[in-house]
Enzyme design. Structure first.
Site, PDB file in Angstrom:
ATOM      1  NE  ARG A   1      -4.186  -1.666   0.235  1.00 24.72           N
ATOM      2  CZ  ARG A   1      -4.198  -2.891  -0.273  1.00 24.72           C
ATOM      3  NH1 ARG A   1      -3.129  -3.365  -0.891  1.00 24.72           N
ATOM      4  NH2 ARG A   1      -5.284  -3.652  -0.168  1.00 24.72           N
TER       5      ARG A   1
ATOM      6  CG  HIS B   1      -3.427  -1.141  -6.525  1.00 27.67           C
ATOM      7  ND1 HIS B   1      -3.931  -0.398  -5.494  1.00 27.67           N
ATOM      8  CD2 HIS B   1      -3.243  -2.390  -6.023  1.00 27.67           C
ATOM      9  CE1 HIS B   1      -4.044  -1.148  -4.413  1.00 27.67           C
ATOM     10  NE2 HIS B   1      -3.633  -2.373  -4.714  1.00 27.67           N
TER      11      HIS B   1
ATOM     12  CD  GLU C   1      -3.502   2.868  -5.603  1.00 31.29           C
ATOM     13  OE1 GLU C   1      -4.484   2.093  -5.550  1.00 31.29           O
ATOM     14  OE2 GLU C   1      -2.347   2.502  -5.332  1.00 31.29           O
TER      15      GLU C   1
END
Length: 327
Positions: free
Chosen positions: A236, A285, A265
């Site tokens: 993360r 991601h 994001e």
């Protein structure tokens, strides 16, 4: 139930075996991302259940107060993107299975792919070849080098298995409990935190995001890395002290960063100074973005919807909201 699935950007779920679990429900799948709360609330105004795609959409108090029909949010894993107190105040049950076993092989595999890509300069070498310039530089062999793994969970141990196959030396750091478990398993634990960061050719962090781990990797940690070292993050973005990664790259310690995660994001601004940095290798991601992983995760998520519909919800995060039907 009227079920809305958010952020299935490539319309993947309808083609997976797990989607059959939603038979009998009225399902709407959204394949784009609505940033504006008002737009999103209008889209899902009739939703009784929302299905979340990890942290792609934040569930805020403002959104919840615009959804009077909503009764259930179903997702999997940790939920820093969900305002749980606001869910409770608005009578919305949050159900989220916290996996207790098994390994997210997709995330571990991506970690190793990023390590190989960064150490062998694969994006730049490929771009150079396609541009007709042939080779553009000299990479590094992994065999015989030292990898530091921060965190002693299942994903980190899977990455360690790949490292052993490539002939790397492995050292560990993390919480006191994690270090103790690593030592008990006969693994090499660094003498101290400073030595861990200063002695490794590659460092990869594998820690769950929660309040206690936010910003756990500091400016000082990164500044202690060597100019020829690589830092990897597929966990993360919030695990890194805000602003520290860009400062570290600008200072040249470490010399390279490979990351799959960011503070914001989706990050879709190509001029963002971190994303545009020449010594950053970035993926959007995708650590969990495989058909196989989706089928595993959403089978749990859809099971939670069916359990709620049958009057016996499972994996309740705010159980005080649930009131069993009379009779």
């Amino acid at each position: 139930m009227k079920v809305h699935i958010l952020d299935d950007w490539f319309d993947t779920l309808r083609g997976l075996p797990c989607f059959g679990k939603l038979e009998g429900h009225d399902v709407m799948v959204w394949t784009d991302h609505a940033k504006d709360v008002r737009v999103l609330a209008e889209r899902v105004s009739d939703a009784e259940a929302l299905v979340l795609f990890r942290e792609r959409t934040r569930i805020t108090r403002e959104l919840l107060e615009r959804l009077p029909n909503l009764r259930l949010i179903s997702q999997r894993g940790v939920f820093p993107h969900v305002d749980v107190p606001a869910c409770t105040e608005n009578g919305v049950l949050l159900c989220s299975r916290m996996p207790a076993g098994g390994t997210n092989h997709a995330a571990a595999e991506l970690t190793w792919a990023l390590i190989l890509a960064a150490m062998r300069q694969l994006p730049a070498q490929m771009a150079s070849a396609k541009a007709g310039h042939w080779q553009m530089g000299v990479g590094k062999t992994l065999h015989g080098r030292r990898i530091g793994l921060y965190g002693y969970g299942r994903i980190a141990r899977a990455v360690a298995g790949y490292a052993r196959a490539f002939g790397m030396e492995i050292v560990w750091w993390g919480s006191e409990d994690g270090r103790a478990r690593a030592a008990a398993d006969g693994e090499i634990v660094a003498e101290n935190r400073d030595t861990f960061f200063s002695s490794c050719d590659v460092i990869s962090i594998h820690v769950r995001m929660k309040p206690a781990t936010r910003g756990i990797i500091t400016r000082s940690d990164l500044a202690g890395m060597r100019p020829d070292a690589l830092f990897v993050n597929t966990s993360r973005g919030g695990l890194i002290e805000p602003g520290a990664l860009l400062e570290a790259l600008n200072a040249g310690r470490p010399g390279m960063v490979a990351t799959d995660v960011f503070d914001t994001e989706p990050l879709d601004d190509p001029s963002d100074p971190l994303l545009a940095h020449p010594n950053l290798l970035a993926t959007p991601h995708i650590g969990f973005v495989t058909e196989d992983e989706f089928d595993l995760q959403f089978a749990d998520i859809f099971d939670q919807i069916n359990a709620y519909a049958s009057g016996d919800p499972i994996h309740k995060i705010n159980p005080e909201v649930w009131k069993a039907p009379a009779g």
